[in-house]
Design a protein around this motif. Structure first.
Motif, PDB file in Angstrom:
ATOM      1  N   MET A  72      36.634  -0.983   8.528  1.00 39.93           N
ATOM      2  CA  MET A  72      36.319  -2.320   9.021  1.00 39.93           C
ATOM      3  C   MET A  72      37.018  -3.424   8.235  1.00 39.93           C
ATOM      4  SD  MET A  72      34.434  -1.363  11.471  1.00 39.93           S
ATOM      5  CE  MET A  72      33.747  -2.892  12.094  1.00 39.93           C
ATOM      6  N   MET A  73      37.687  -3.084   7.149  1.00 37.40           N
ATOM      7  CA  MET A  73      38.359  -4.091   6.333  1.00 37.40           C
ATOM      8  C   MET A  73      39.441  -4.799   7.142  1.00 37.40           C
ATOM      9  SD  MET A  73      40.331  -1.288   3.969  1.00 37.40           S
ATOM     10  CE  MET A  73      40.578  -2.342   2.568  1.00 37.40           C
ATOM     11  N   VAL A  74      39.715  -6.060   6.784  1.00 37.59           N
ATOM     12  CA  VAL A  74      40.682  -6.874   7.520  1.00 37.59           C
ATOM     13  C   VAL A  74      41.986  -7.095   6.744  1.00 37.59           C
ATOM     14  CG1 VAL A  74      41.083  -9.112   8.624  1.00 37.59           C
ATOM     15  CG2 VAL A  74      38.844  -8.000   8.828  1.00 37.59           C
ATOM     16  N   PRO A  75      41.954  -7.483   5.474  1.00 32.59           N
ATOM     17  CA  PRO A  75      43.208  -7.830   4.793  1.00 32.59           C
ATOM     18  C   PRO A  75      44.206  -6.685   4.716  1.00 32.59           C
ATOM     19  CG  PRO A  75      41.336  -8.723   3.597  1.00 32.59           C
ATOM     20  CD  PRO A  75      40.773  -7.816   4.626  1.00 32.59           C
ATOM     21  N   TYR A  76      43.766  -5.517   4.282  1.00 30.97           N
ATOM     22  CA  TYR A  76      44.707  -4.413   4.093  1.00 30.97           C
ATOM     23  C   TYR A  76      45.369  -3.974   5.404  1.00 30.97           C
ATOM     24  CZ  TYR A  76      46.645   0.050   2.543  1.00 30.97           C
ATOM     25  OH  TYR A  76      47.493   1.097   2.264  1.00 30.97           O
ATOM     26  N   PRO A  77      44.614  -3.683   6.469  1.00 27.20           N
ATOM     27  CA  PRO A  77      45.276  -3.324   7.726  1.00 27.20           C
ATOM     28  C   PRO A  77      46.208  -4.415   8.243  1.00 27.20           C
ATOM     29  CG  PRO A  77      42.979  -2.672   7.804  1.00 27.20           C
ATOM     30  CD  PRO A  77      43.145  -3.517   6.577  1.00 27.20           C
ATOM     31  N   SER A  78      45.800  -5.664   8.106  1.00 31.28           N
ATOM     32  CA  SER A  78      46.656  -6.762   8.562  1.00 31.28           C
ATOM     33  C   SER A  78      47.960  -6.802   7.777  1.00 31.28           C
ATOM     34  CB  SER A  78      45.927  -8.100   8.410  1.00 31.28           C
ATOM     35  OG  SER A  78      44.744  -8.119   9.164  1.00 31.28           O
ATOM     36  N   SER A  79      47.865  -6.553   6.481  1.00 32.55           N
ATOM     37  CA  SER A  79      49.080  -6.572   5.658  1.00 32.55           C
ATOM     38  C   SER A  79      50.015  -5.430   6.043  1.00 32.55           C
ATOM     39  CB  SER A  79      48.718  -6.490   4.171  1.00 32.55           C
ATOM     40  OG  SER A  79      48.300  -5.191   3.789  1.00 32.55           O
ATOM     41  N   LYS A  80      49.452  -4.282   6.362  1.00 34.32           N
ATOM     42  CA  LYS A  80      50.298  -3.145   6.722  1.00 34.32           C
ATOM     43  C   LYS A  80      50.885  -3.312   8.129  1.00 34.32           C
ATOM     44  CE  LYS A  80      50.062  -1.050   2.825  1.00 34.32           C
ATOM     45  NZ  LYS A  80      51.262  -0.977   1.966  1.00 34.32           N
ATOM     46  N   ALA A  81      50.193  -4.007   9.005  1.00 29.69           N
ATOM     47  CA  ALA A  81      50.780  -4.356  10.299  1.00 29.69           C
ATOM     48  C   ALA A  81      52.006  -5.248  10.075  1.00 29.69           C
ATOM     49  CB  ALA A  81      49.760  -5.068  11.174  1.00 29.69           C
ATOM     50  N   ALA A  82      51.888  -6.163   9.126  1.00 29.08           N
ATOM     51  CA  ALA A  82      53.026  -7.027   8.796  1.00 29.08           C
ATOM     52  C   ALA A  82      54.188  -6.214   8.239  1.00 29.08           C
ATOM     53  CB  ALA A  82      52.599  -8.101   7.798  1.00 29.08           C
ATOM     54  N   VAL A  83      53.897  -5.213   7.420  1.00 33.29           N
ATOM     55  CA  VAL A  83      54.955  -4.378   6.848  1.00 33.29           C
ATOM     56  C   VAL A  83      55.702  -3.626   7.947  1.00 33.29           C
ATOM     57  CG1 VAL A  83      55.413  -2.354   5.393  1.00 33.29           C
ATOM     58  CG2 VAL A  83      53.887  -4.154   4.580  1.00 33.29           C
ATOM     59  N   ILE A  84      54.974  -3.145   8.943  1.00 25.48           N
ATOM     60  CA  ILE A  84      55.627  -2.443  10.052  1.00 25.48           C
ATOM     61  C   ILE A  84      56.565  -3.394  10.793  1.00 25.48           C
ATOM     62  CG2 ILE A  84      55.239  -1.274  12.253  1.00 25.48           C
ATOM     63  CD1 ILE A  84      52.525  -0.295  11.002  1.00 25.48           C
ATOM     64  N   ALA A  85      56.085  -4.596  11.076  1.00 23.98           N
ATOM     65  CA  ALA A  85      56.932  -5.576  11.775  1.00 23.98           C
ATOM     66  C   ALA A  85      58.115  -5.995  10.908  1.00 23.98           C
ATOM     67  CB  ALA A  85      56.099  -6.794  12.173  1.00 23.98           C
ATOM     68  N   LEU A  86      57.886  -6.202   9.618  1.00 29.98           N
ATOM     69  CA  LEU A  86      58.978  -6.549   8.704  1.00 29.98           C
ATOM     70  C   LEU A  86      60.074  -5.490   8.731  1.00 29.98           C
ATOM     71  CD1 LEU A  86      57.079  -7.784   5.521  1.00 29.98           C
ATOM     72  CD2 LEU A  86      58.786  -9.098   6.776  1.00 29.98           C
ATOM     73  N   GLY A 105      42.800  -4.434  -1.953  1.00 33.62           N
ATOM     74  CA  GLY A 105      41.997  -5.657  -1.931  1.00 33.62           C
ATOM     75  C   GLY A 105      40.528  -5.353  -2.179  1.00 33.62           C
ATOM     76  N   THR A 106      39.710  -6.391  -2.094  1.00 32.19           N
ATOM     77  CA  THR A 106      38.279  -6.251  -2.411  1.00 32.19           C
ATOM     78  C   THR A 106      37.376  -6.647  -1.257  1.00 32.19           C
ATOM     79  OG1 THR A 106      38.274  -8.478  -3.378  1.00 32.19           O
ATOM     80  CG2 THR A 106      38.674  -6.634  -4.876  1.00 32.19           C
ATOM     81  N   SER A 107      37.950  -6.938  -0.109  1.00 25.70           N
ATOM     82  CA  SER A 107      37.145  -7.305   1.064  1.00 25.70           C
ATOM     83  C   SER A 107      37.056  -6.105   1.992  1.00 25.70           C
ATOM     84  CB  SER A 107      37.800  -8.486   1.791  1.00 25.70           C
ATOM     85  OG  SER A 107      37.156  -8.727   3.019  1.00 25.70           O
ATOM     86  N   ASP A 162      41.087 -16.380   0.465  1.00 26.95           N
ATOM     87  CA  ASP A 162      41.596 -15.894  -0.815  1.00 26.95           C
ATOM     88  C   ASP A 162      41.760 -14.377  -0.801  1.00 26.95           C
ATOM     89  OD1 ASP A 162      41.802 -18.396  -1.931  1.00 26.95           O
ATOM     90  OD2 ASP A 162      39.827 -18.333  -2.890  1.00 26.95           O
ATOM     91  N   ALA A 163      40.828 -13.677  -0.159  1.00 30.58           N
ATOM     92  CA  ALA A 163      40.934 -12.221  -0.067  1.00 30.58           C
ATOM     93  C   ALA A 163      42.176 -11.819   0.724  1.00 30.58           C
ATOM     94  CB  ALA A 163      39.685 -11.635   0.580  1.00 30.58           C
ATOM     95  N   MET A 164      42.445 -12.546   1.802  1.00 33.02           N
ATOM     96  CA  MET A 164      43.644 -12.279   2.588  1.00 33.02           C
ATOM     97  C   MET A 164      44.896 -12.571   1.778  1.00 33.02           C
ATOM     98  SD  MET A 164      42.912 -11.178   5.690  1.00 33.02           S
ATOM     99  CE  MET A 164      44.403 -11.533   6.626  1.00 33.02           C
ATOM    100  N   ARG A 165      44.892 -13.718   1.104  1.00 29.64           N
ATOM    101  CA  ARG A 165      46.073 -14.157   0.352  1.00 29.64           C
ATOM    102  C   ARG A 165      46.419 -13.162  -0.756  1.00 29.64           C
ATOM    103  NH1 ARG A 165      44.371 -18.870  -0.795  1.00 29.64           N
ATOM    104  NH2 ARG A 165      45.464 -19.998   0.858  1.00 29.64           N
TER     105      ARG A 165
END
Length: 226
Positions: free
Chosen positions: A147-161, A80-82, A91-94
């Protein structure tokens, strides 16, 4: 012969995963958005296949082109870019979730019918310790300064998935990996690990048999406790 699909396999961790699995005797299909970028994969002996995880038609056609499927490695992802909350918006999260989370689900769901025909189906999802709160909060961990938010959040989702897929599909071995701080395009090659070290966990879990672990999170040292 074990048939394997690796997404995002035209370079970096995906390409190295393909190389190592070919060396282990797998027939590897190297998924990539642009087949023009497939020369390195071809040189390794992989079979490039056009696969854009954000495009359902592309995913469906890629899966339909496979003669069989025993191992799926969901490696494709973007940073991502954020980089802080100052440049964060929806949009950055999406954008990051579209590739790293929805793309993973899109490929996995399309691949399940083939995987269910395999005598020993395996899925390995590539996440990151950046999706692990313990690592993010540990001042001694490589993840702490990020400090980025989108990438770590997405990888937390991958772990739960991964955990939920493993619970839903007990006949498959489904696990998730942390490559560690590896020198790749993601970090301008600043990581202290080589791509071989960064693929240790993914390759090890791609090679497990029916008695292997499932629903686990591993790095190159072994299992990461939940």
């Amino acid at each position: 012969m074990t048939t394997t699909l690796v997404t995002g396999a035209n370079k970096s961790l995906g390409l190295e995963t393909a190389r190592r699995l070919i060396a282990a005797g797998h027939t590897v299909y190297a998924g990539m958005r642009d087949l023009a970028s497939g020369s390195a994969a071809r040189e390794l002996g992989a079979i490039p296949v056009q696969l854009d995880v954000n495009d359902q038609k592309s995913v469906d056609e890629a899966i339909a082109s496979l003669p069989a499927l025993d191992v799926l490695v969901n490696n494709a992802g973007i940073p991502g870019t954020s980089w802080t909350v100052d440049d964060l918006d929806v949009d950055a999260m999406r954008t990051v979730f579209e590739t790293n989370v929805f793309g993973l689900v899109r490929v996995t769901q399309a691949a399940l019918p083939l995987l269910k025909r395999s005598p020993a189906p395996v899925i390995v999802n590539v996440a990151s310790a950046l999706g692990w709160p313990r690592a993010l909060l540990d001042p001694d961990d490589d993840c702490f300064p990020v400090m980025m938010v989108p990438y770590p959040s997405s990888k937390a989702a991958v772990i739960a998935l991964t955990v939920q897929y493993a619970k839903n599909l007990p006949g498959m071995r489904i696990n998730v990996t942390d490559p560690g701080y590896t020198a790749t395009d993601f970090n301008q090659h600043n990581g202290h690990q080589t791509v071989t070290e960064g693929t240790d966990a993914t390759v090890a879990l791609a090679l497990i048999g029916p008695e292997g672990p499932t629903g686990e999170f591993h790095d190159r040292r072994g299992r990461i406790a939940y």
